[in-house]
Design a protein around this motif. Structure first.
Motif, PDB file in Angstrom:
ATOM      1  N   SER A 349      48.498  84.454 -60.520  1.00  0.00           N
ATOM      2  CA  SER A 349      49.241  83.957 -59.368  1.00  0.00           C
ATOM      3  C   SER A 349      49.326  82.438 -59.414  1.00  0.00           C
ATOM      4  CB  SER A 349      48.561  84.394 -58.063  1.00  0.00           C
ATOM      5  OG  SER A 349      49.200  83.778 -56.952  1.00  0.00           O
ATOM      6  N   THR A 350      50.519  81.926 -59.174  1.00  0.00           N
ATOM      7  CA  THR A 350      50.679  80.476 -59.075  1.00  0.00           C
ATOM      8  C   THR A 350      50.217  79.958 -57.717  1.00  0.00           C
ATOM      9  OG1 THR A 350      52.934  80.629 -58.186  1.00  0.00           O
ATOM     10  CG2 THR A 350      52.701  80.583 -60.596  1.00  0.00           C
ATOM     11  N   GLY A 351      50.037  80.878 -56.764  1.00  0.00           N
ATOM     12  CA  GLY A 351      49.720  80.452 -55.409  1.00  0.00           C
ATOM     13  C   GLY A 351      50.914  79.884 -54.677  1.00  0.00           C
ATOM     14  N   ARG A 352      52.082  79.968 -55.315  1.00  0.00           N
ATOM     15  CA  ARG A 352      53.302  79.392 -54.741  1.00  0.00           C
ATOM     16  C   ARG A 352      54.278  80.505 -54.380  1.00  0.00           C
ATOM     17  NH1 ARG A 352      55.075  73.937 -56.137  1.00  0.00           N
ATOM     18  NH2 ARG A 352      53.238  72.713 -56.704  1.00  0.00           N
ATOM     19  N   ARG A 353      54.745  80.459 -53.149  1.00  0.00           N
ATOM     20  CA  ARG A 353      55.774  81.415 -52.729  1.00  0.00           C
ATOM     21  C   ARG A 353      57.068  81.156 -53.485  1.00  0.00           C
ATOM     22  NH1 ARG A 353      59.497  81.187 -48.412  1.00  0.00           N
ATOM     23  NH2 ARG A 353      60.203  83.245 -47.702  1.00  0.00           N
ATOM     24  N   LYS A 354      57.325  79.889 -53.801  1.00  0.00           N
ATOM     25  CA  LYS A 354      58.514  79.534 -54.568  1.00  0.00           C
ATOM     26  C   LYS A 354      58.097  78.875 -55.882  1.00  0.00           C
ATOM     27  CE  LYS A 354      61.979  79.163 -50.912  1.00  0.00           C
ATOM     28  NZ  LYS A 354      63.081  78.354 -50.350  1.00  0.00           N
ATOM     29  N   PHE A 355      58.454  79.541 -56.954  1.00  0.00           N
ATOM     30  CA  PHE A 355      58.248  78.989 -58.287  1.00  0.00           C
ATOM     31  C   PHE A 355      59.275  79.623 -59.212  1.00  0.00           C
ATOM     32  CE2 PHE A 355      56.342  78.562 -62.505  1.00  0.00           C
ATOM     33  CZ  PHE A 355      56.001  77.213 -62.482  1.00  0.00           C
ATOM     34  N   GLY A 356      59.868  78.805 -60.064  1.00  0.00           N
ATOM     35  CA  GLY A 356      60.943  79.274 -60.924  1.00  0.00           C
ATOM     36  C   GLY A 356      60.489  79.614 -62.325  1.00  0.00           C
ATOM     37  N   VAL A 357      60.863  78.781 -63.295  1.00  0.00           N
ATOM     38  CA  VAL A 357      60.614  79.100 -64.698  1.00  0.00           C
ATOM     39  C   VAL A 357      59.950  77.919 -65.397  1.00  0.00           C
ATOM     40  CG1 VAL A 357      62.545  80.703 -64.812  1.00  0.00           C
ATOM     41  CG2 VAL A 357      62.923  78.293 -65.397  1.00  0.00           C
ATOM     42  N   VAL A 358      59.362  78.224 -66.557  1.00  0.00           N
ATOM     43  CA  VAL A 358      58.773  77.219 -67.433  1.00  0.00           C
ATOM     44  C   VAL A 358      59.462  77.353 -68.784  1.00  0.00           C
ATOM     45  CG1 VAL A 358      56.670  76.355 -68.500  1.00  0.00           C
ATOM     46  CG2 VAL A 358      56.579  77.383 -66.216  1.00  0.00           C
ATOM     47  N   VAL A 359      60.000  76.244 -69.287  1.00  0.00           N
ATOM     48  CA  VAL A 359      60.857  76.301 -70.467  1.00  0.00           C
ATOM     49  C   VAL A 359      60.370  75.310 -71.506  1.00  0.00           C
ATOM     50  CG1 VAL A 359      63.229  76.115 -71.311  1.00  0.00           C
ATOM     51  CG2 VAL A 359      62.801  76.943 -68.984  1.00  0.00           C
ATOM     52  N   GLY A 360      60.098  75.805 -72.715  1.00  0.00           N
ATOM     53  CA  GLY A 360      59.618  74.960 -73.789  1.00  0.00           C
ATOM     54  C   GLY A 360      60.712  74.091 -74.385  1.00  0.00           C
ATOM     55  N   ASP A 361      60.295  73.112 -75.187  1.00  0.00           N
ATOM     56  CA  ASP A 361      61.221  72.178 -75.816  1.00  0.00           C
ATOM     57  C   ASP A 361      62.296  72.909 -76.611  1.00  0.00           C
ATOM     58  OD1 ASP A 361      59.540  70.258 -74.817  1.00  0.00           O
ATOM     59  OD2 ASP A 361      58.745  69.607 -76.763  1.00  0.00           O
ATOM     60  N   GLU A 362      63.528  72.405 -76.496  1.00  0.00           N
ATOM     61  CA  GLU A 362      64.676  72.841 -77.295  1.00  0.00           C
ATOM     62  C   GLU A 362      65.102  74.285 -77.041  1.00  0.00           C
ATOM     63  OE1 GLU A 362      64.075  71.840 -81.388  1.00  0.00           O
ATOM     64  OE2 GLU A 362      63.830  69.700 -80.969  1.00  0.00           O
ATOM     65  N   ALA A 363      64.646  74.871 -75.957  1.00  0.00           N
ATOM     66  CA  ALA A 363      65.152  76.192 -75.586  1.00  0.00           C
ATOM     67  C   ALA A 363      66.576  76.065 -75.060  1.00  0.00           C
ATOM     68  CB  ALA A 363      64.255  76.836 -74.546  1.00  0.00           C
ATOM     69  N   LYS A 364      67.361  77.153 -75.178  1.00  0.00           N
ATOM     70  CA  LYS A 364      68.765  77.105 -74.771  1.00  0.00           C
ATOM     71  C   LYS A 364      69.140  78.411 -74.080  1.00  0.00           C
ATOM     72  CE  LYS A 364      70.156  74.116 -78.636  1.00  0.00           C
ATOM     73  NZ  LYS A 364      68.776  73.879 -79.083  1.00  0.00           N
ATOM     74  N   THR A 365      69.935  78.304 -73.008  1.00  0.00           N
ATOM     75  CA  THR A 365      70.471  79.500 -72.359  1.00  0.00           C
ATOM     76  C   THR A 365      71.969  79.570 -72.578  1.00  0.00           C
ATOM     77  OG1 THR A 365      70.916  78.427 -70.220  1.00  0.00           O
ATOM     78  CG2 THR A 365      68.699  79.343 -70.563  1.00  0.00           C
ATOM     79  N   GLY A 366      72.480  80.805 -72.670  1.00  0.00           N
ATOM     80  CA  GLY A 366      73.925  80.993 -72.723  1.00  0.00           C
ATOM     81  C   GLY A 366      74.525  80.805 -71.339  1.00  0.00           C
ATOM     82  N   ILE A 367      75.832  80.679 -71.274  1.00  0.00           N
ATOM     83  CA  ILE A 367      76.493  80.495 -69.986  1.00  0.00           C
ATOM     84  C   ILE A 367      76.217  81.701 -69.081  1.00  0.00           C
ATOM     85  CG2 ILE A 367      78.309  79.021 -70.924  1.00  0.00           C
ATOM     86  CD1 ILE A 367      80.176  81.483 -70.792  1.00  0.00           C
ATOM     87  N   ASN A 368      76.115  81.403 -67.805  1.00  0.00           N
ATOM     88  CA  ASN A 368      75.915  82.428 -66.773  1.00  0.00           C
ATOM     89  C   ASN A 368      74.634  83.251 -66.974  1.00  0.00           C
ATOM     90  OD1 ASN A 368      78.334  81.739 -65.422  1.00  0.00           O
ATOM     91  ND2 ASN A 368      79.499  82.956 -66.906  1.00  0.00           N
TER      92      ASN A 368
END
Length: 393
Positions: A349-368
């Motif tokens: 648990s992060t202990g956080r009600r709101k927490f998103g993502v953790v992204v390493g160096d040079e990672a890439k997402t496609g559109i949408n």
């Protein structure tokens, strides 16, 4: 007072952020994590910094140099990860009097470190609600009698804050036996000091151990909150900056942008047009926030790009990350429970009600692409256009 700053940790719990960038060099506001411990030591009156480094020696040396904030810097290299006492022992040849030891991945208030120096020999401590997950100080008449690791029945609510002031003789007591974990622990050195001295307690009002990704986010919330408004970069007349916003020289804020502080836009970064930045947000050097992007309470590493029509909330992005247009981050569970994250193979648990993502160096997402709350993308990972990512990769 010489101050030994332990900066040789490999940062396995904070990965993927430390996969290619040493943990002590992860960004916290306008400087690396370990620089905040060094700053606290210098402001408290340290006349020399001894930085214990490991595999990250070159990057740490490049940042700190031979002198930092007017104080000479010496480097000691810890050859193996064999515990905190072993780390300090690697610096022993440079010690010539009373010395302090600070964890380079902890945030301290300078006033508390000054009290530690004055009280020495002493141990820094912080009051916690649940001491069972910490090393806990046992005390009598305001002196430390023992440090008990993760006790079922804690003797006090004073957790060990990883800050110590030692007498000069402690240099000769660093060769302690291995603990059950197979490491040489600095707390065993403290036990030697307790046997010979009255060891005081320096209680800290505020302290943070930055070991996991959401704690890096918390560190930025703390340090960004201390910034005062300063605008040195180029800000379009149609942009609106609210509150304590810092725009460094060489940064650009385009038309229609709204930035609500505390926020730091670093040199070479560009924002907008029509972007919205809010919460405690760090936009790193040479990062780019595109058209109509919303960034909330997040860290964007150096050179990262978040393309137009994207949302990033309560997240940590490493260096040179590229989010394709329309990438959206979820930061809230439907059941309202704290978001969980995988740390060394366990869901925690992060202990956080709101927490998103953790992204390493040079990672890439496609559109949408859509990234679920609590997802980690490893260094260099990619997603397909339109993909919904619900598992780490």
């Amino acid at each position: 007072m010489q101050a030994v700053v332990l900066s040789a940790g490999q940062g396995t719990r904070i990965r993927p952020l430390s996969a290619s960038l040493p943990k002590p060099m992860l960004p916290v506001a306008d400087r690396p994590l370990s620089a905040h411990a060094a700053d606290a030591a210098v402001e408290a009156g340290a006349d020399e910094l001894i930085l214990v480094v490991g595999y990250e020696a070159e990057e740490v040396r490049d940042y700190f140099g031979d002198e930092y904030a007017g104080v000479p810097v010496t480097y000691a290299v810890q050859q193996e990860q064999a515990g905190t006492a072993d780390a300090v022992r690697s610096a022993s040849e440079y010690l010539d009097g009373p010395f302090a030891v600070l964890n380079g991945d902890n945030l301290y208030e300078p006033e508390a470190i000054a009290e530690l120096f004055e009280e020495g020999p002493a141990v820094g401590a912080v009051r916690v609600e649940d001491p069972t997950n910490y090393g806990v100080l046992s005390t009598e008449d305001d002196t430390v009698t023992d440090i008990v690791e993760k006790p079922d029945d804690p003797p006090t609510n004073l957790a060990n804050a990883g800050a110590y002031a030692f007498p000069a003789e402690a240099r000769d007591w660093l060769d302690v036996p291995e603990s059950e974990r197979g490491e040489h622990e600095i707390t065993d050195v403290v036990a030697e000091v307790i046997a010979e001295y009255d060891v005081g307690v320096a209680v800290m009002d505020r302290w943070l151990d930055v070991g996991r990704p959401w704690e890096l986010l918390a560190a930025n919330e703390w340090k960004l909150g201390e910034l005062d408004r300063e605008i040195r970069g180029e800000v379009h007349d149609d942009a609106e900056l609210r509150g304590d916003v810092v725009v460094e020289s060489g940064a650009e804020i385009d038309a229609g942008v709204v930035v609500e502080g505390p926020a730091l836009i670093r040199s070479g970064a560009s924002v907008g047009p029509n972007a919205y930045i809010r919460g405690a947000t760090l936009v790193g050097e040479d990062a780019h926030v595109g058209h109509s992007v919303e960034i909330k309470n997040s860290v964007l590493g150096r050179g990262s790009h978040v393309a137009h029509l994207s949302y990033v909330g309560d997240s940590v992005l490493g260096r040179d990350v590229n989010f394709g247009a329309g990438t959206n981050v979820a930061n809230l569970r439907h059941d309202g429970e704290p978001v969980r994250l995988t740390v060394k193979g366990d869901r925690v648990s992060t202990g956080r009600r709101k927490f998103g993502v953790v992204v390493g160096d040079e990672a890439k997402t496609g559109i949408n692409a859509s990234l679920n709350a609590g997802v980690k993308l490893s260094e260099g990972a990619t997603t397909k256009p339109g993909e919904v990512v619900t598992r780490d990769r």
